[in-house]
Design a protein around this motif. Structure first.
Motif: not given
Lengths: 238, 61
Positions: A125, A144, A147-148, A151, A178, A182
């Motif tokens: 990402n 990001l 979260v990536t 997740a 993501p 992303g």
């Protein structure tokens, strides 16, 4: 509880220490020279309108404390590498503890999972960037990244540990989501002064170094954890 | 998502509540350390952790 936490903590300290020192050794030869080279290009480039300069060169941060170049700077990098190792190893060793009695081989597998979740997936990402590269707002990229990582780690857990196909499918979606959404949040439209050859070398060097960092952390944490479990024996659940 | 929902019951069957509490504490401590190393924005912390952030792909600036 205290005994269980001590085992996790000790396994994480040793795993993080070994991984952080190994990472620093690899970085000294293959990663940090690229960072320092990129800073020369960054310093030569004219300041761009609206761009946030690297703190190390910007007038704003130049007034703030920063480690002296050379050994002082490397010392801080080693220190923060070890702290990163201990931080990640605490999460990894907590997972090992939940699994009962892991050994170094299981630790190695968890390390590989950690690499996929917290190095490989975030790097897909947000490509690893050198100083001088400007892929957009830092707070967005931090969110990001987190979260990536979370997740992907959760998705891997669902795929590996659940038997029901529907739950495995949900895990796969958690891993993929993501990565699908992303990319739109990272903006590489503004070309920086750093040569593409340098940036490409940096991406492969950081990913290879991160893989070894995670494997060393997982293997060592698993080994220490199994030794402590064996020596504590019946007091394991106290 | 917390580990309680991410890890199924048959995985947790070996781990008693003491181990779960210890694991949760360790995860929270690890997350706090990682926040400081990788995310905290005060200039002194940023400058000291600068090369580590770039090399471990934490978004730096």
């Amino acid at each position: 509880m205290a005994a269980a936490f001590r085992r996790i903590f000790f396994a994480a300290i040793i795993g993080g220490l070994v991984a952080g020192i190994l990472l620093s050794g690899i970085q000294a030869f293959r990663v940090l020279p690229l960072v320092w080279q990129a800073e020369k290009y960054e310093a030569m480039a004219p300041s761009r309108q609206g761009a946030v300069q690297s703190n190390r060169e910007s007038p704003l941060a130049a007034a703030e404390w920063q480690p002296a170049d050379g050994l002082g700077r490397f010392f801080h990098t080693v220190l923060f590498n070890i702290l990163s190792g201990i931080g990640f190893a605490l999460v990894l060793a907590a997972a090992l503890a939940m699994r009962g009695n892991p050994d170094w081989r299981e630790g190695l597998l968890w390390g590989a999972g950690g690499f996929v979740a917290f190095s490989l997936a975030p790097a897909l990402n947000i490509p690893p960037v050198l100083p001088g590269m400007m892929p957009g707002d830092v707070a967005t990229r931090q969110l990001l990244w987190a979260v990536t990582g979370i997740a992907t780690a959760s998705g891997l857990g669902l795929v590996v540990f659940f038997r029901r196909p529907a739950i495995k499918g949900a895990g796969a979606i958690l891993i993929a989501a993501p990565l699908v959404f992303g990319e739109a949040l990272v903006d590489f439209s503004q070309a920086g002064p750093v040569p593409a050859e340098l940036a490409a070398s940096f991406v492969s060097a950081t990913l290879a170094a991160s893989l070894l960092f995670w494997l060393a952390m997982g293997g060592c944490s698993g080994y220490v954890f199994s030794r402590l479990s064996a020596s504590h024996g019946s007091s394991r659940n106290q | 998502m917390s580990y309680r929902t991410a890890v199924p019951s048959h995985v947790l069957s070996k781990a008693d509540s003491n181990v779960k509490t210890a694991a949760l504490l360790a995860i929270m401590l690890g997350a706090m350390i990682l926040f400081g190393v990788g995310f905290a924005q005060p200039a002194e912390i940023h400058n000291a952790a600068h090369d580590t952030r770039h090399a471990l792909n934490f978004p730096c600036h």
